[in-house]
Write an enzyme that holds these catalytic residues in place. Sequence first.
Site, PDB file in Angstrom:
ATOM      1  CD1 TRP A   1      -9.772   6.396   3.302  1.00 18.21           C
ATOM      2  CD2 TRP A   1     -10.934   7.469   1.697  1.00 18.21           C
ATOM      3  NE1 TRP A   1     -11.085   6.472   3.698  1.00 18.21           N
ATOM      4  CE2 TRP A   1     -11.827   7.124   2.734  1.00 18.21           C
ATOM      5  CE3 TRP A   1     -11.425   8.154   0.593  1.00 18.21           C
ATOM      6  CZ2 TRP A   1     -13.192   7.439   2.700  1.00 18.21           C
ATOM      7  CZ3 TRP A   1     -12.782   8.467   0.548  1.00 18.21           C
ATOM      8  CH2 TRP A   1     -13.651   8.102   1.587  1.00 18.21           C
ATOM      9  CE  LYS A   2      -1.309   4.151   3.025  1.00 19.88           C
ATOM     10  NZ  LYS A   2      -0.274   3.182   3.239  1.00 19.88           N
TER      11      LYS A   2
ATOM     12  CG  HIS B   1       2.511   8.563   4.563  1.00 23.24           C
ATOM     13  ND1 HIS B   1       3.020   7.523   3.824  1.00 23.24           N
ATOM     14  CD2 HIS B   1       1.591   8.029   5.397  1.00 23.24           C
ATOM     15  CE1 HIS B   1       2.415   6.398   4.198  1.00 23.24           C
ATOM     16  NE2 HIS B   1       1.545   6.683   5.148  1.00 23.24           N
TER      17      HIS B   1
ATOM     18  CD  GLU C   1       1.888   5.855   9.366  1.00 29.56           C
ATOM     19  OE1 GLU C   1       0.851   5.194   9.380  1.00 29.56           O
ATOM     20  OE2 GLU C   1       2.244   6.544   8.392  1.00 29.56           O
TER      21      GLU C   1
ATOM     22  N   GLY D   1      -4.432   2.628   7.060  1.00 31.74           N
ATOM     23  CA  GLY D   1      -4.457   2.867   5.615  1.00 31.74           C
ATOM     24  C   GLY D   1      -5.431   1.892   4.986  1.00 31.74           C
TER      25      GLY D   1
HETATM   26  P1  PGA Z   1      -1.576   0.571   6.344  1.00 29.09           P
HETATM   27  O1  PGA Z   1      -1.134   2.066   6.060  1.00 29.09           O
HETATM   28  O2  PGA Z   1      -2.563   0.602   7.490  1.00 29.09           O
HETATM   29  O3  PGA Z   1      -2.193   0.089   5.077  1.00 29.09           O
HETATM   30  O4  PGA Z   1      -0.336  -0.190   6.713  1.00 29.09           O
HETATM   31  C1  PGA Z   1      -0.848   2.956   7.102  1.00 29.09           C
HETATM   32  C2  PGA Z   1      -0.216   4.221   6.558  1.00 29.09           C
HETATM   33  O5  PGA Z   1       0.577   4.130   5.613  1.00 29.09           O
HETATM   34  O6  PGA Z   1      -0.501   5.337   7.038  1.00 29.09           O
END
Ligand code: PGA
Length: 234
Positions: free
Chosen positions: A15-16, A94, A152, A216
């Site tokens: 969820w950041k 991350h 990622e 995300g």
């Molecule tokens: P995103 O983020 O799916 O919005 O690209 C993924 C992440 O940063 O883990």
Amino acid sequence: MYYYWSMKKLVVGNWKMNPASLKEAQELFDAIKDGIKGAKAEVVICPPFIYLSQLKGLPLGAQDVFYEERGTFTGEISPTQLKDLGVEYVLVGHSERRKLGETSELVAKKMQAALTAGLKVILCVGENEGENKEEVLRQQLAGVSGVIVAYEPVWAISTGDPYKTKALPTPQIVKESADLIKKILGDENVRVIYGGSTNAANAKEYLEVVDGLLPGGASLKADEFVKIVESASV
Ligand code: PGA
């Protein structure tokens, strides 16, 4: 050495720094919980720290962790504090944290402390646009074991509206990257998941080549996230 190996696909919602209130967090969490009832995938939600103690009924992960157990570290959260709340997973390294200055040494210390405390670590790795992927992965994976690895590529993260993405890595490229990660770690069985603009439309093809996903943006929309989990329920 131990692994969190499982036949099930793993879907981790990051969820950041969202949503803006506990009320919204609770609503989103409950909608996801209801929507994925009976799903066969393993699902983890990583909300902001402040919501971890409030959300119940699905496995939780933290988005970061500090490497000491307690003490004079203003603003930090320790692995034992997370364990005490029942948190099972933690994202470490991350790219959005590396961008804020987190070095590989710091990432390694956090990873080690989290493993020692008994948390399941999801170590995020990936190259920036234009960087040599193999070099970056070798550097980021040096000395690593006992973790789930999230590949990622930084250039594929948060490309905006999930349906208007810039060029994303093809499943073939993601597969090659996962194979490279396994080769570098000398371990065929390590769980590798993919993150970077995943959504309900592209989840299935990525899930054919990796053990799970780390959405995300798409994890902030219950319907979208539930569809991803359905694709992963194989
Ligand atoms: P995103 O983020 O799916 O919005 O690209 C993924 C992440 O940063 O883990």
